[in-house]
Motif scaffolding. Sequence first.
Motif, mmCIF file in Angstrom:
data_model
loop_
_atom_site.group_PDB
_atom_site.id
_atom_site.type_symbol
_atom_site.label_atom_id
_atom_site.label_comp_id
_atom_site.label_asym_id
_atom_site.label_seq_id
_atom_site.Cartn_x
_atom_site.Cartn_y
_atom_site.Cartn_z
ATOM 1 N N PHE A 216 0.857 -1.190 0.000
ATOM 2 C CA PHE A 216 0.000 0.000 0.000
ATOM 3 C C PHE A 216 0.894 1.242 0.000
ATOM 4 O O PHE A 216 1.168 1.826 1.063
ATOM 5 C CB PHE A 216 -0.914 -0.004 1.236
ATOM 6 C CG PHE A 216 -1.761 -1.235 1.367
ATOM 7 C CD1 PHE A 216 -2.878 -1.411 0.569
ATOM 8 C CD2 PHE A 216 -1.423 -2.231 2.280
ATOM 9 C CE1 PHE A 216 -3.661 -2.555 0.674
ATOM 10 C CE2 PHE A 216 -2.193 -3.380 2.404
ATOM 11 C CZ PHE A 216 -3.318 -3.538 1.597
ATOM 12 N N ARG B 190 0.483 4.301 -0.801
ATOM 13 C CA ARG B 190 -0.113 5.534 -0.269
ATOM 14 C C ARG B 190 -1.126 5.187 0.818
ATOM 15 O O ARG B 190 -1.720 4.115 0.805
ATOM 16 C CB ARG B 190 -0.802 6.321 -1.379
ATOM 17 C CG ARG B 190 0.110 6.730 -2.531
ATOM 18 C CD ARG B 190 -0.688 7.407 -3.621
ATOM 19 N NE ARG B 190 -1.754 6.538 -4.120
ATOM 20 C CZ ARG B 190 -2.738 6.931 -4.928
ATOM 21 N NH1 ARG B 190 -2.784 8.196 -5.316
ATOM 22 N NH2 ARG B 190 -3.651 6.080 -5.329
ATOM 23 N N SER C 97 -3.995 6.360 1.151
ATOM 24 C CA SER C 97 -5.307 6.208 0.521
ATOM 25 C C SER C 97 -5.516 4.784 0.002
ATOM 26 O O SER C 97 -6.640 4.269 0.024
ATOM 27 C CB SER C 97 -5.474 7.208 -0.629
ATOM 28 O OG SER C 97 -4.457 7.053 -1.599
ATOM 29 N N ASP C 98 -4.443 4.117 -0.454
ATOM 30 C CA ASP C 98 -4.565 2.732 -0.915
ATOM 31 C C ASP C 98 -5.013 1.822 0.227
ATOM 32 O O ASP C 98 -5.841 0.919 0.041
ATOM 33 C CB ASP C 98 -3.219 2.219 -1.461
ATOM 34 C CG ASP C 98 -2.763 2.993 -2.688
ATOM 35 O OD1 ASP C 98 -3.626 3.412 -3.481
ATOM 36 O OD2 ASP C 98 -1.543 3.181 -2.843
ATOM 37 N N VAL D 132 -8.746 2.600 1.252
ATOM 38 C CA VAL D 132 -9.668 1.992 0.293
ATOM 39 C C VAL D 132 -9.759 0.485 0.519
ATOM 40 O O VAL D 132 -10.853 -0.096 0.494
ATOM 41 C CB VAL D 132 -9.231 2.296 -1.155
ATOM 42 C CG1 VAL D 132 -10.032 1.457 -2.147
ATOM 43 C CG2 VAL D 132 -9.409 3.777 -1.467
ATOM 44 N N ASP E 247 -8.620 13.530 -3.273
ATOM 45 C CA ASP E 247 -7.696 12.478 -3.710
ATOM 46 C C ASP E 247 -8.424 11.570 -4.699
ATOM 47 O O ASP E 247 -9.476 11.008 -4.374
ATOM 48 C CB ASP E 247 -7.232 11.659 -2.498
ATOM 49 C CG ASP E 247 -6.113 10.684 -2.847
ATOM 50 O OD1 ASP E 247 -6.127 10.131 -3.971
ATOM 51 O OD2 ASP E 247 -5.236 10.462 -1.995
ATOM 52 N N ALA F 202 -7.943 8.701 -5.541
ATOM 53 C CA ALA F 202 -8.063 7.318 -5.086
ATOM 54 C C ALA F 202 -9.445 7.052 -4.513
ATOM 55 O O ALA F 202 -9.932 5.923 -4.535
ATOM 56 C CB ALA F 202 -6.997 7.011 -4.030
ATOM 57 N N TYR F 203 -10.085 8.112 -3.975
ATOM 58 C CA TYR F 203 -11.399 7.931 -3.366
ATOM 59 C C TYR F 203 -12.527 8.148 -4.373
ATOM 60 O O TYR F 203 -13.655 7.745 -4.107
ATOM 61 C CB TYR F 203 -11.564 8.889 -2.177
ATOM 62 C CG TYR F 203 -10.521 8.715 -1.112
ATOM 63 C CD1 TYR F 203 -10.336 7.493 -0.493
ATOM 64 C CD2 TYR F 203 -9.695 9.771 -0.736
ATOM 65 C CE1 TYR F 203 -9.367 7.326 0.479
ATOM 66 C CE2 TYR F 203 -8.727 9.619 0.240
ATOM 67 C CZ TYR F 203 -8.566 8.391 0.839
ATOM 68 O OH TYR F 203 -7.610 8.235 1.800
#
Length: 222
Positions: free
Chosen positions: A69, A71, A73-74, A77, A129, A131-132
């Motif tokens: 992971f 980041r 954010s990874d 999620v 971000d 990623a979201y």
Amino acid sequence: MAPKSARTTGSSTGRSVEPSRRQRSDAKRNVVALVEAAKTVFAGSGVDAPAKEITDLAGVGVGTLYRHFPRRSDLIVAVLQHEIDECIEAAEVLGTTLSPWEALMGWIERFTDFVGTKRGLASALHSGDPAYGDLPQHLLDRLEPALQTLLARAVDGGYARDDVTAREVLTTIALICQPVRSEQPSFNQRMTEVFLDGLRSDTIRAGAGLTGRPPDHAAKSG
């Protein structure tokens, strides 16, 4: 000699395959451990908790965390996806083991814990971000059918009002669970209870079936 060479080649291939298989298995275990640890840490310390707090609980190194992971954010999620899956599985179990109202309340309580115990999650989801991106909508799309099944059973059984949709319940709970400045978490819990009380059907609110039994049975037994 050819057969011997062939056997050696085959044996060598076998030896090369096994470590690779073990590595994949170890990597999978590490990912599961990290996600479970992050879920626990996020609930207690928020989504911005130090990486070492997560890796210590998972029993792996910080390098392993960033390898899987890169980041934060990874990881967030991955945890949310994992908990969405758990909520869906819980709906199936509760729906087959509890009364309609108890199953509905049990699932909503689980969803409340899901969205309400991660300090900083709301800010992260609305941080811009990429990623979201579609995650909030994805969450609703995945969980709505699970809740709809339980809500329909409660409505059919006379426990819940019939003018509220599953999506409205999910959205409202998510909003109620957002931190309120100068208020303690108990405030959110109390407001959630007020909302859930409002989900009761008129029959239930009038006093019939408050223990979770069908309204007609409760009336007869009273």
